[in-house]
Design a protein around this motif. Structure first.
Motif, PDB file in Angstrom:
ATOM      1  N   LEU A 126      26.353   3.466 -21.795  1.00  8.60           N
ATOM      2  CA  LEU A 126      25.104   2.938 -21.257  1.00  8.60           C
ATOM      3  C   LEU A 126      23.940   3.611 -21.970  1.00  8.60           C
ATOM      4  O   LEU A 126      23.861   4.843 -22.016  1.00  8.60           O
ATOM      5  CB  LEU A 126      25.022   3.221 -19.754  1.00  8.60           C
ATOM      6  CG  LEU A 126      23.736   2.790 -19.070  1.00  8.60           C
ATOM      7  CD1 LEU A 126      23.592   1.276 -19.128  1.00  8.60           C
ATOM      8  CD2 LEU A 126      23.728   3.250 -17.634  1.00  8.60           C
ATOM      9  N   LEU A 161      20.284   4.525 -21.863  1.00  9.66           N
ATOM     10  CA  LEU A 161      19.096   4.672 -21.029  1.00  9.66           C
ATOM     11  C   LEU A 161      17.903   5.194 -21.831  1.00  9.66           C
ATOM     12  O   LEU A 161      16.902   5.591 -21.254  1.00  9.66           O
ATOM     13  CB  LEU A 161      19.373   5.620 -19.855  1.00  9.66           C
ATOM     14  CG  LEU A 161      20.349   5.114 -18.799  1.00  9.66           C
ATOM     15  CD1 LEU A 161      20.560   6.165 -17.717  1.00  9.66           C
ATOM     16  CD2 LEU A 161      19.879   3.819 -18.187  1.00  9.66           C
ATOM     17  N   SER A 183      13.765  11.264 -19.065  1.00  9.29           N
ATOM     18  CA  SER A 183      15.184  10.963 -19.246  1.00  9.29           C
ATOM     19  C   SER A 183      15.985  11.419 -18.029  1.00  9.29           C
ATOM     20  O   SER A 183      16.883  10.715 -17.561  1.00  9.29           O
ATOM     21  CB  SER A 183      15.720  11.643 -20.506  1.00  9.29           C
ATOM     22  OG  SER A 183      15.137  11.075 -21.658  1.00  9.29           O
ATOM     23  N   ALA A 203      15.280   9.029 -15.160  1.00 12.82           N
ATOM     24  CA  ALA A 203      16.014   7.773 -15.364  1.00 12.82           C
ATOM     25  C   ALA A 203      17.488   7.939 -15.012  1.00 12.82           C
ATOM     26  O   ALA A 203      18.080   7.075 -14.348  1.00 12.82           O
ATOM     27  CB  ALA A 203      15.861   7.296 -16.805  1.00 12.82           C
ATOM     28  N   ALA A 204      18.084   9.055 -15.438  1.00 16.36           N
ATOM     29  CA  ALA A 204      19.504   9.294 -15.149  1.00 16.36           C
ATOM     30  C   ALA A 204      19.742   9.419 -13.644  1.00 16.36           C
ATOM     31  O   ALA A 204      20.680   8.831 -13.104  1.00 16.36           O
ATOM     32  CB  ALA A 204      19.989  10.541 -15.877  1.00 16.36           C
ATOM     33  N   LYS A 205      18.887  10.168 -12.958  1.00 11.14           N
ATOM     34  CA  LYS A 205      19.059  10.335 -11.511  1.00 11.14           C
ATOM     35  C   LYS A 205      18.880   9.016 -10.773  1.00 11.14           C
ATOM     36  O   LYS A 205      19.571   8.736  -9.807  1.00 11.14           O
ATOM     37  CB  LYS A 205      18.094  11.387 -10.971  1.00 11.14           C
ATOM     38  CG  LYS A 205      18.497  12.803 -11.333  1.00 11.14           C
ATOM     39  CD  LYS A 205      17.570  13.804 -10.702  1.00 11.14           C
ATOM     40  CE  LYS A 205      18.058  15.210 -10.982  1.00 11.14           C
ATOM     41  NZ  LYS A 205      17.255  16.223 -10.292  1.00 11.14           N
ATOM     42  N   LYS A 206      17.953   8.202 -11.261  1.00 10.23           N
ATOM     43  CA  LYS A 206      17.715   6.912 -10.624  1.00 10.23           C
ATOM     44  C   LYS A 206      18.899   5.970 -10.849  1.00 10.23           C
ATOM     45  O   LYS A 206      19.368   5.319  -9.934  1.00 10.23           O
ATOM     46  CB  LYS A 206      16.428   6.295 -11.176  1.00 10.23           C
ATOM     47  CG  LYS A 206      16.058   4.978 -10.550  1.00 10.23           C
ATOM     48  CD  LYS A 206      14.735   4.467 -11.083  1.00 10.23           C
ATOM     49  CE  LYS A 206      14.352   3.158 -10.454  1.00 10.23           C
ATOM     50  NZ  LYS A 206      13.078   2.668 -10.957  1.00 10.23           N
ATOM     51  N   TYR A 207      19.373   5.921 -12.090  1.00 16.58           N
ATOM     52  CA  TYR A 207      20.441   4.983 -12.412  1.00 16.58           C
ATOM     53  C   TYR A 207      21.780   5.427 -11.830  1.00 16.58           C
ATOM     54  O   TYR A 207      22.552   4.615 -11.333  1.00 16.58           O
ATOM     55  CB  TYR A 207      20.566   4.802 -13.923  1.00 16.58           C
ATOM     56  CG  TYR A 207      21.492   3.668 -14.254  1.00 16.58           C
ATOM     57  CD1 TYR A 207      21.025   2.363 -14.300  1.00 16.58           C
ATOM     58  CD2 TYR A 207      22.846   3.883 -14.480  1.00 16.58           C
ATOM     59  CE1 TYR A 207      21.864   1.310 -14.555  1.00 16.58           C
ATOM     60  CE2 TYR A 207      23.699   2.839 -14.736  1.00 16.58           C
ATOM     61  CZ  TYR A 207      23.205   1.549 -14.776  1.00 16.58           C
ATOM     62  OH  TYR A 207      24.053   0.515 -15.023  1.00 16.58           O
ATOM     63  N   PHE A 208      22.067   6.708 -11.927  1.00 16.37           N
ATOM     64  CA  PHE A 208      23.363   7.222 -11.485  1.00 16.37           C
ATOM     65  C   PHE A 208      23.295   7.755 -10.059  1.00 16.37           C
ATOM     66  O   PHE A 208      23.785   8.836  -9.762  1.00 16.37           O
ATOM     67  CB  PHE A 208      23.865   8.305 -12.447  1.00 16.37           C
ATOM     68  CG  PHE A 208      24.147   7.784 -13.822  1.00 16.37           C
ATOM     69  CD1 PHE A 208      25.126   6.827 -14.030  1.00 16.37           C
ATOM     70  CD2 PHE A 208      23.417   8.226 -14.907  1.00 16.37           C
ATOM     71  CE1 PHE A 208      25.390   6.340 -15.291  1.00 16.37           C
ATOM     72  CE2 PHE A 208      23.675   7.746 -16.179  1.00 16.37           C
ATOM     73  CZ  PHE A 208      24.656   6.802 -16.366  1.00 16.37           C
ATOM     74  N   ASN A 209      22.692   6.986  -9.194  1.00  8.08           N
ATOM     75  CA  ASN A 209      22.559   7.377  -7.789  1.00  8.08           C
ATOM     76  C   ASN A 209      23.924   7.474  -7.108  1.00  8.08           C
ATOM     77  O   ASN A 209      24.171   8.398  -6.351  1.00  8.08           O
ATOM     78  CB  ASN A 209      21.659   6.380  -7.064  1.00  8.08           C
ATOM     79  CG  ASN A 209      21.256   6.844  -5.694  1.00  8.08           C
ATOM     80  OD1 ASN A 209      21.294   8.039  -5.402  1.00  8.08           O
ATOM     81  ND2 ASN A 209      20.877   5.921  -4.852  1.00  8.08           N
ATOM     82  N   TYR A 220      27.193   6.162  -8.870  1.00  6.15           N
ATOM     83  CA  TYR A 220      28.228   6.329  -9.884  1.00  6.15           C
ATOM     84  C   TYR A 220      27.836   7.483 -10.807  1.00  6.15           C
ATOM     85  O   TYR A 220      26.693   7.581 -11.225  1.00  6.15           O
ATOM     86  CB  TYR A 220      28.358   5.034 -10.705  1.00  6.15           C
ATOM     87  CG  TYR A 220      29.208   5.195 -11.926  1.00  6.15           C
ATOM     88  CD1 TYR A 220      30.589   5.208 -11.826  1.00  6.15           C
ATOM     89  CD2 TYR A 220      28.621   5.345 -13.173  1.00  6.15           C
ATOM     90  CE1 TYR A 220      31.375   5.363 -12.950  1.00  6.15           C
ATOM     91  CE2 TYR A 220      29.394   5.502 -14.302  1.00  6.15           C
ATOM     92  CZ  TYR A 220      30.767   5.505 -14.180  1.00  6.15           C
ATOM     93  OH  TYR A 220      31.536   5.668 -15.292  1.00  6.15           O
TER      94      TYR A 220
END
Length: 172
Positions: free
Chosen positions: A39, A41, A51, A54-60, A62
Motif C-alpha cells: 500500500l 501512502l 506520514s 496517515a499511517a495511524k489513520k489508515y491502519f486503525n 488492520y
C-alpha cells in the motif's frame, strides 16, 4: 510505504513508483501467485509527521507486517510547516477545492513547468511567512532531529510491524 513525492511517484507513471515495483517483484513467481500487498501512502510534501498521521489513520484496525519509510532531506522543512498549521492543497479529482477542477489543474500543473515553478514560489512564500511569525519557537532544527525517527520505531512497535527506513538526500 510512507513518505513524500518520492514514495508517491509524483511526475512519473504510477508503475514507476518504488512501492509498485516492490509489489511486482515480491509477487512474481513461476505460478504468478499474489503473496503480498503493498500500500502506497506516500503523498507529495509529506514529512515524517504527516506520514505517521496517515499511517495511524489508515491502519486503525488492520496492522501491516512491514512499514517502509523513505526519508528525504526536506522532511524537516515539511514537518516544520505541518507543525505550524500549514496544509497543502493537493490537486485530486472530485475534491470540492478548486471548484471541482482539481484533477484538470493537476494535469496542467504537472505538464507545464511554469505552473510547477509558481507552486514552488507559493510554497516558499508560505514558508517565509510562517518562519517570520515563529521567530523563536518551532524553528527548523539546524541538524536533523533523530528523535523524530524514534516516532517511527514507536509506530512500528504499536503496529507490531517490521520497520524499514531509507534515506535520499536532495541537497546541492
Amino acid at each position: 510505504a510512507l513518505g513524500d513525492s518520492y514514495t508517491q511517484g509524483t511526475g512519473v507513471d504510477p508503475t514507476s513508483s518504488y512501492p509498485f515495483n516492490l509489489y511486482m517483484s515480491m509477487n512474481i513467481d513461476s505460478e504468478l501467485n499474489k503473496n503480498f500487498g503493498v500500500l502506497n501512502l506516500g503523498l507529495a510534501a509529506y514529512g515524517l509527521e504527516q506520514s505517521i498521521v496517515a499511517a495511524k489513520k489508515y491502519f486503525n484496525h488492520y496492522k501491516p507486517d512491514y512499514l517502509i519509510f523513505l526519508g528525504v532531506s526536506n522532511d524537516k522543512r515539511d514537518d516544520f510547516l505541518f507543525i505550524n498549521g500549514y496544509r497543502h492543497g493537493h490537486l485530486v479529482s472530485n475534491s470540492p477545492r478548486f471548484l471541482g477542477y482539481g484533477e484538470y489543474i493537476g494535469i496542467i500543473s504537472n505538464n507545464f513547468e511554469i505552473l510547477k515553478r509558481l507552486k514552488f514560489l507559493y510554497s516558499e512564500l508560505k514558508f517565509k511567512s510562517i518562519s517570520n511569525k515563529t521567530q523563536t519557537k518551532n524553528k527548523i532544527p539546524e541538524e536533523s532531529n533523530f528523535d523524530n525517527y524514534l516516532k517511527l520505531i514507536d509506530l512500528s512497535k504499536e503496529f507490531n510491524s517490521e520497520l524499514i527506513v531509507s534515506w535520499y538526500s536532495c541537497e546541492d
